[in-house]
Design an enzyme around this catalytic site. Structure first.
Site, short mmCIF file in Angstrom:
data_model
loop_
_atom_site.label_atom_id
_atom_site.label_comp_id
_atom_site.label_asym_id
_atom_site.label_seq_id
_atom_site.Cartn_x
_atom_site.Cartn_y
_atom_site.Cartn_z
N ARG A 109 -6.02 -2.74 -17.74
CA ARG A 109 -4.63 -3.10 -17.46
C ARG A 109 -4.25 -4.42 -18.13
O ARG A 109 -3.14 -4.57 -18.63
CB ARG A 109 -4.43 -3.20 -15.94
CG ARG A 109 -4.52 -1.85 -15.29
CD ARG A 109 -4.41 -1.91 -13.80
NE ARG A 109 -4.05 -0.59 -13.30
CZ ARG A 109 -3.72 -0.33 -12.04
NH1 ARG A 109 -3.71 -1.30 -11.15
NH2 ARG A 109 -3.39 0.88 -11.68
N LEU A 135 -6.95 0.70 -3.24
CA LEU A 135 -7.07 1.49 -2.01
C LEU A 135 -8.53 1.57 -1.57
O LEU A 135 -8.82 1.55 -0.37
CB LEU A 135 -6.47 2.88 -2.20
CG LEU A 135 -4.96 2.93 -2.49
CD1 LEU A 135 -4.46 4.36 -2.62
CD2 LEU A 135 -4.17 2.22 -1.40
N HIS A 156 -0.70 -7.21 -8.84
CA HIS A 156 -1.74 -7.45 -7.83
C HIS A 156 -2.31 -8.85 -8.02
O HIS A 156 -2.62 -9.24 -9.14
CB HIS A 156 -2.85 -6.41 -8.02
CG HIS A 156 -3.88 -6.38 -6.92
ND1 HIS A 156 -3.94 -5.38 -5.98
CD2 HIS A 156 -4.89 -7.22 -6.63
CE1 HIS A 156 -4.93 -5.61 -5.16
NE2 HIS A 156 -5.53 -6.71 -5.53
N GLY A 203 0.89 4.41 -6.01
CA GLY A 203 0.90 5.82 -6.41
C GLY A 203 -0.08 6.66 -5.60
O GLY A 203 -0.07 7.89 -5.70
N THR A 239 0.82 -1.21 0.00
CA THR A 239 0.00 0.00 0.00
C THR A 239 0.86 1.26 0.00
O THR A 239 0.58 2.23 -0.71
CB THR A 239 -0.93 0.00 1.23
OG1 THR A 239 -1.61 -1.24 1.28
CG2 THR A 239 -1.93 1.14 1.18
P1 ADP Z 1 -3.16 -4.76 1.67
O1 ADP Z 1 -3.22 -3.79 0.54
O2 ADP Z 1 -4.09 -5.87 1.53
O3 ADP Z 1 -3.16 -4.09 3.00
P2 ADP Z 1 -0.27 -4.82 1.82
O4 ADP Z 1 0.70 -5.49 0.94
O5 ADP Z 1 -0.33 -3.33 1.78
O6 ADP Z 1 -1.70 -5.45 1.51
O7 ADP Z 1 -0.01 -5.22 3.34
C1 ADP Z 1 0.13 -6.55 3.76
C2 ADP Z 1 1.06 -6.55 4.97
O8 ADP Z 1 1.06 -7.83 5.59
C3 ADP Z 1 2.51 -6.24 4.61
O9 ADP Z 1 3.00 -5.20 5.41
C4 ADP Z 1 3.22 -7.57 4.87
O10 ADP Z 1 4.57 -7.42 5.24
C5 ADP Z 1 2.38 -8.15 5.98
N1 ADP Z 1 2.54 -9.61 6.13
C6 ADP Z 1 2.62 -10.53 5.16
N2 ADP Z 1 2.78 -11.76 5.67
C7 ADP Z 1 2.79 -11.60 7.03
C8 ADP Z 1 2.94 -12.49 8.13
N3 ADP Z 1 3.13 -13.78 7.94
N4 ADP Z 1 2.91 -11.98 9.38
C9 ADP Z 1 2.76 -10.64 9.60
N5 ADP Z 1 2.64 -9.75 8.59
C10 ADP Z 1 2.65 -10.22 7.33
#
Ligand code: ADP
Length: 590
Positions: A417, A572, A527, A177, A173
């Site tokens: 896309r 988002l 994504h 952008g 996130t």
């Molecule tokens: P969303 O847009 O769905 O919020 P993001 O990629 O922005 O997805 O956020 C997902 C978050 O979850 C990331 O910060 C990632 O590091 C975290 N994450 C992924 N796997 C784990 C895990 N096993 N334990 C804790 N956090 C995790």
């Protein structure tokens, strides 16, 4: 009394002078892959014995918010270990490396042999004590969905613990952008852009080839504006009175935060967490498995902390799974991909390194219904060197065209896309250029959506600039005649605003004002649209379409909202709307 004071004063002065001659402060700078030349400037203080006593980062042109963990960690680590061989902070590698280089520069400039500070760092850390905590709601992942859910759950009266495996918040996130689609039906903007929440719904459903679950898509589009108002009330700011079309967004309904990329959300949520009791964030804590009781209810999470200790987080009311997607896991994307001929390591990704699908694996173990897993979104907008979305000269769709290595347009730049990426895969070397002009960048310090000025991009070799179109074509190494013809044809359509041969209907100013700019792009994994099936309360369903009690999910880890193709700007919206719903449902223990 006066005499005493003057004696004291002179003593202090002497002490000051003595200290100054003993300790020494050096200045060094370095180039970073993000902030460019001179991006990081440090002041290094040596003590009288020549040891590094302190390092202050006095200038940092890397993306604020994203680079912070490196600024907080690397100087302290160098001082602690008296070594330049410290590990980069995961996910903030460029800034970490740039800080080390700047310190090295400071030492070398002063004639100090930097190899003196190249001592192996003892990486063995003592394992800390196991931790057990009990709260109302445990959230896995501190990306957009998790942080939204956590804050909403706390507002609804729950005590909350967020587990994040990386040393920083933000996930994918914070790298986005920042474009957020939402329509306020009562606004002048909706009238001006001929938009409505209903039109947002229709375009989302059709844009995903009707695979999106209508009730969920309806919730997302109809509650989008309410969610924007919610986050604004928490302190997040958006540029008012302006919306734009983000690539693949299909309509000018994207709102842009005031602060760069996705940082505004995390500044807002961090401020909330810092100023409230009963909501805690644990970084470097990786969730490993969901704890299920004898009745099949999810009651907690087992995780591993920074030193290998076990963290057991028990949830009185519910667990929100918000661990994001699996775009950074070549293994998982190869296993699930049904859309592209290959998603092996030759295809880069826009994702942060933690997007490895851990959550998907945890969900499988508790029998969650995973749907539409083959739907993986690629963008035609990756930096050829690292797959990142940054470094491009596109500020909004209305201001750009894409051309291939022959200088020819090949697709509707305002289209879907998946269609744009498919078209790019049919071009020589899967390679294209985004072309724009001084309408988009009236001066060299105007920035793209990633906080990078166009001058900086040119200086770093990530974009090329031509005072004439001919010069631009030469730098792009494409035939000038073709590029000229492509732009003449495009500009003619710009004037009449009619549909061109590629189906383009979104136009802004013509591309005819020097200087001209172009940046190269390749396909990149963006994504993963499949994931857990949820109901309208963000409860996770099992394969028999029954609720798994105590388990909620939101964000990229869920499936069935974006269908076969996600509209740009809808990620988002999704994480904000369903993050709130998941947080509220979990706090209620629904
Ligand atoms: P969303 O847009 O769905 O919020 P993001 O990629 O922005 O997805 O956020 C997902 C978050 O979850 C990331 O910060 C990632 O590091 C975290 N994450 C992924 N796997 C784990 C895990 N096993 N334990 C804790 N956090 C995790």
């Amino acid at each position: 009394m006066k005499r005493l004071l003057s004696i004291l004063l002179s003593l202090c002065l002497v002490a000051g002078v003595l200290l100054f001659t003993q300790a020494e402060t050096l200045t060094g700078s370095s180039t970073s892959k993000i902030g460019g030349e001179g991006a990081i400037v440090v002041e290094v203080t040596l003590d009288e014995a020549g040891a590094i006593k302190n390092i202050a980062v006095v200038e940092n042109k890397d993306t604020p918010g994203i680079s912070d963990p490196a600024v907080e960690t690397i100087p302290a680590a160098i001082v602690e270990h008296q070594s330049l061989l410290v590990d980069a902070v995961t996910g903030v590698t460029y800034t970490s490396e740039a800080i080390v280089l700047a310190v090295r520069d400071a030492l070398t400039k002063k004639g100090i042999d930097a190899s003196k500070f190249e001592v192996e760092v003892n990486k063995e850390v003592e394992k800390g004590e196991d931790v057990e905590k009990t709260v109302d709601v445990v959230v896995i992942g501190a990306g957009g969905a998790g942080m939204t859910a956590a804050v909403q759950a706390h507002i609804n009266g729950a005590t909350v613990l967020i587990l994040e495996k990386m040393p920083k918040v933000g996930g994918n996130t914070i790298l986005s952008g920042g474009a957020l689609n939402a329509v306020d039906d009562r606004s002048e903007m909706a009238i001006k852009t001929n938009d409505s929440a209903e039109w947002h719904y229709q375009q989302t459903i059709a844009g995903g080839d009707y695979q999106g679950i209508p009730s969920l898509v309806h919730i997302m589009t109809s509650r989008a504006w309410e969610a924007v108002e919610w986050v604004k009330a928490l302190g997040m700011e958006f540029i008012e009175g302006e919306t734009f079309t983000v690539a693949g967004g299909l309509w000018p309904r994207a709102h842009k935060p005031v602060t760069p990329v996705g940082t505004g959300f995390f500044n807002t949520y961090n401020a909330y967490i810092d100023s409230h009791e009963g909501i805690e964030l644990m970084l470097n804590t990786k969730a490993e498995e969901l704890i299920v009781d004898d009745f099949g209810r999810v009651v907690g999470v087992r995780a591993t902390g920074a030193t290998g200790e076990t963290v057991t987080a028990m949830a009185n009311k519910g667990v929100v799974m918000a661990a994001g997607g699996f775009g950074a896991s070549v293994e998982l994307r190869q296993a699930f991909n049904t859309t592209w001929s290959t998603l092996d390591a030759s295809i880069p990704t826009t994702n942060h390194p933690g997007a490895t699908g851990d959550g998907i694996k945890m969900l499988m173990k508790v029998g969650a219904d995973l749907i539409q897993m083959g739907n993986i979104q690629l963008l035609p907008l990756g930096d050829p060197n690292n797959g990142s979305l940054s470094g491009n000269v596109s500020r909004r769709v209305e201001m750009v065209v894409y051309v291939n290595k022959n200088g020819e347009r090949f697709v509707n730049e305002g289209g879907r896309r998946d269609e744009m990426t498919r078209a790019l895969f049919a071009q020589p070397d899967n390679y294209m250029w985004i072309v724009t002009d001084a309408h988009a960048f009236p001066t060299g310090d105007v920035q793209n959506n990633f906080n990078e000025s166009v001058d900086q991009l040119v200086a770093d070799g990530r974009a090329v600039k031509g005072e004439t179109l001919e010069e631009l074509a030469e730098k792009m190494q494409v035939p000038y005649e073709n590029l000229k013809a492509a732009l003449e044809n495009y500009n003619a359509h710009c004037a009449t605003k009619d549909k061109d041969e590629f189906g383009r209907t979104l136009y802004g100013d013509p591309i005819d004002r020097a200087p001209f700019y172009a940046s190269p792009r390749v396909p990149t994994v963006h994504h993963t649209m499949g994931g857990a099936r949820i109901n309208e309360y963000a409860q996770v369903l099992n394969e028999n379409q029954q609720v798994i009690p105590g388990l909620y999910a939101a964000g990229e880890i869920t499936g069935g909202i974006h269908g076969a193709n996600r509209l740009g700007g809808n990620a988002l919206t999704d994480l904000l709307v369903f993050g709130r719903i998941a947080g509220e449902s979990a706090a209620m223990g629904r």
